[in-house]
Design an enzyme around this catalytic site. Structure first.
Site, PDB file in Angstrom:
ATOM      1  N   CYS A 142      49.317  55.578  43.259  1.00 26.90           N
ATOM      2  CA  CYS A 142      48.803  56.034  41.963  1.00 26.90           C
ATOM      3  C   CYS A 142      48.919  57.547  41.798  1.00 26.90           C
ATOM      4  O   CYS A 142      50.025  58.063  41.719  1.00 26.90           O
ATOM      5  CB  CYS A 142      47.374  55.540  41.756  1.00 26.90           C
ATOM      6  SG  CYS A 142      46.897  55.548  39.993  1.00 26.90           S
ATOM      7  N   LYS A 163      43.677  55.624  28.314  1.00 26.65           N
ATOM      8  CA  LYS A 163      43.807  55.230  29.710  1.00 26.65           C
ATOM      9  C   LYS A 163      44.476  53.861  29.825  1.00 26.65           C
ATOM     10  O   LYS A 163      44.152  52.927  29.090  1.00 26.65           O
ATOM     11  CB  LYS A 163      42.427  55.185  30.368  1.00 26.65           C
ATOM     12  CG  LYS A 163      42.444  54.885  31.851  1.00 26.65           C
ATOM     13  CD  LYS A 163      41.032  54.925  32.417  1.00 26.65           C
ATOM     14  CE  LYS A 163      41.022  54.677  33.924  1.00 26.65           C
ATOM     15  NZ  LYS A 163      39.640  54.713  34.478  1.00 26.65           N
ATOM     16  N   SER A 192      45.270  51.816  36.760  1.00 29.28           N
ATOM     17  CA  SER A 192      44.129  52.572  36.255  1.00 29.28           C
ATOM     18  C   SER A 192      44.513  54.047  36.267  1.00 29.28           C
ATOM     19  O   SER A 192      44.326  54.738  37.264  1.00 29.28           O
ATOM     20  CB  SER A 192      42.893  52.319  37.129  1.00 29.28           C
ATOM     21  OG  SER A 192      41.789  53.079  36.669  1.00 29.28           O
ATOM     22  N   HIS A 235      47.644  50.136  41.585  1.00 25.29           N
ATOM     23  CA  HIS A 235      46.637  49.990  42.635  1.00 25.29           C
ATOM     24  C   HIS A 235      46.648  48.567  43.202  1.00 25.29           C
ATOM     25  O   HIS A 235      45.706  47.805  43.003  1.00 25.29           O
ATOM     26  CB  HIS A 235      45.242  50.299  42.089  1.00 25.29           C
ATOM     27  CG  HIS A 235      44.939  51.756  41.957  1.00 25.29           C
ATOM     28  ND1 HIS A 235      44.723  52.567  43.052  1.00 25.29           N
ATOM     29  CD2 HIS A 235      44.819  52.544  40.865  1.00 25.29           C
ATOM     30  CE1 HIS A 235      44.464  53.805  42.641  1.00 25.29           C
ATOM     31  NE2 HIS A 235      44.519  53.816  41.320  1.00 25.29           N
ATOM     32  N   GLU A 237      45.993  47.664  46.036  1.00 24.23           N
ATOM     33  CA  GLU A 237      44.927  47.534  47.034  1.00 24.23           C
ATOM     34  C   GLU A 237      43.573  47.219  46.433  1.00 24.23           C
ATOM     35  O   GLU A 237      42.632  46.865  47.167  1.00 24.23           O
ATOM     36  CB  GLU A 237      44.833  48.835  47.856  1.00 24.23           C
ATOM     37  CG  GLU A 237      44.060  49.967  47.210  1.00 24.23           C
ATOM     38  CD  GLU A 237      44.832  50.740  46.152  1.00 24.23           C
ATOM     39  OE1 GLU A 237      44.308  51.763  45.646  1.00 24.23           O
ATOM     40  OE2 GLU A 237      45.963  50.331  45.810  1.00 24.23           O
ATOM     41  N   ARG A 249      31.547  52.514  34.756  1.00 25.26           N
ATOM     42  CA  ARG A 249      31.335  53.957  34.912  1.00 25.26           C
ATOM     43  C   ARG A 249      31.794  54.706  33.663  1.00 25.26           C
ATOM     44  O   ARG A 249      31.089  55.584  33.144  1.00 25.26           O
ATOM     45  CB  ARG A 249      32.098  54.451  36.136  1.00 25.26           C
ATOM     46  CG  ARG A 249      32.010  55.953  36.395  1.00 25.26           C
ATOM     47  CD  ARG A 249      33.160  56.396  37.283  1.00 25.26           C
ATOM     48  NE  ARG A 249      34.449  56.193  36.635  1.00 25.26           N
ATOM     49  CZ  ARG A 249      35.610  56.107  37.273  1.00 25.26           C
ATOM     50  NH1 ARG A 249      35.659  56.169  38.589  1.00 25.26           N
ATOM     51  NH2 ARG A 249      36.741  55.935  36.592  1.00 25.26           N
TER      52      ARG A 249
END
Length: 311
Positions: A142, A163, A192, A235, A237, A249
């Protein structure tokens, strides 16, 4: 075969509960084989969660892997207890005289920060230059992928209007490449990030090869010609709940006029109340297994001291 870590690392208990084979350092000392030495430079805020995610993927291999956890010198981590860092992490300055079969550099929550304004940007560059001579293959995730593409090739990212968050289909573009061996034609990956590098910029460099991409995400998986640099802009993972935690968040810190979008293709029926579904793990395991086998194990010399001699 297992990964090898320090006996008391909290990830050992978490992964053992998932039936992931993790060998503690004390047990590994009785084995007379040459393990792969892998370093993980962990730039994520919640380092403990990222450790579990990456060690889980590294453990899915017949190779024994000896892992060192690294951190940036003189950088204070606000989201991981100092006692954990002091016990399980080494500063880069402590290992820069060593050589490693492989290096993983994680993402970081710096998508809207100019590269030169990153507090550890200078040392990040030092680490990349060190890796070129002391590591057989480096895998960038990333933010680290885009930052490394800028360091190595001068490829400046563009900031998206909103985003990119969700789980997206990727298409394999070079199915004969060992890194995507065994992949389906299309597969899912979490993303992300705010940044993206236009494809035409990649095409200016003959040493860069796009292995998987999608219209909405752009290039997802790239490598250089030798395989010593592997760039992953998503991502793979991530845990089941990671995107949800990030969304909650962002939602908590948002204003009424700038609320974050729901992560795409992530919640069942696009309803957060129904929870997320994990549809990317099998290809995440395969990606890391292929990298370890074809780009690290098959490429690295038996004697670590010989790494980089032909550079």
């Amino acid at each position: 075969m297992p990964i090898k870590v320090i006996d008391q690392l909290p990830a050992v208990e978490a992964l053992s509960a998932e039936n992931v084979f993790v060998m503690t350092e004390s047990r590994a000392q009785s084995q007379d084989i040459r393990p792969l030495k892998i370093a993980i430079l962990n730039l994520m805020p919640n380092k403990i969660a990222t450790e579990v995610q990456l060690l889980r993927l590294l453990a899915n291999s017949p190779l024994q892997v000896d892992v060192d956890l690294l951190r940036i010198d003189d950088h204070v981590s606000k989201n991981t207890p100092p006692s954990h860092l002091n016990c399980f992490y080494r500063y880069f300055s402590e290992v820069q005289q060593q050589k490693y079969d492989g290096l993983i550099i994680t993402g970081a929550p710096l998508g809207l920060v100019d590269y030169e304004d990153v507090t550890y940007w200078a040392q990040f560059g030092d680490i990349l230059r060190w890796a070129d001579h002391n590591v057989t293959s480096t895998l960038f995730l990333c933010w680290a992928a885009h930052a490394a593409l800028y360091q190595y090739y001068g490829l400046q990212r563009e900031i998206r209007g909103e985003k990119l968050s969700g789980v997206y289909w990727q298409q394999v573009t070079q199915p004969l490449c060992p890194l995507v061996r065994g992949f389906d034609d299309e597969f899912l990956v979490p993303h992300s990030r705010y940044a993206q590098v236009p494809e035409q910029k990649y095409q200016q460099h003959e040493d860069l090869h796009i292995l998987a991409e999608a219209d909405v995400t752009g290039a997802y998986l790239l490598q250089n010609s030798s395989g010593s640099r592997v760039f992953v802009t998503g991502h793979p993972e991530y845990d089941l709940t990671t995107l949800d935690e990030e969304y909650q968040r962002d939602l908590a810190g948002a204003t009424a006029t700038a609320a974050p979008k729901l992560p795409e293709n992530y919640y069942r029926n696009n309803d957060p109340l129904q929870g997320p579904q994990k549809l990317w793990q099998s290809h995440a395991f395969l990606l890391f297994s292929n990298w370890l086998n074809y780009y690290v194990y098959q490429a690295t010399p038996f004697e670590l001291s010989q790494i980089g001699q032909s550079v």
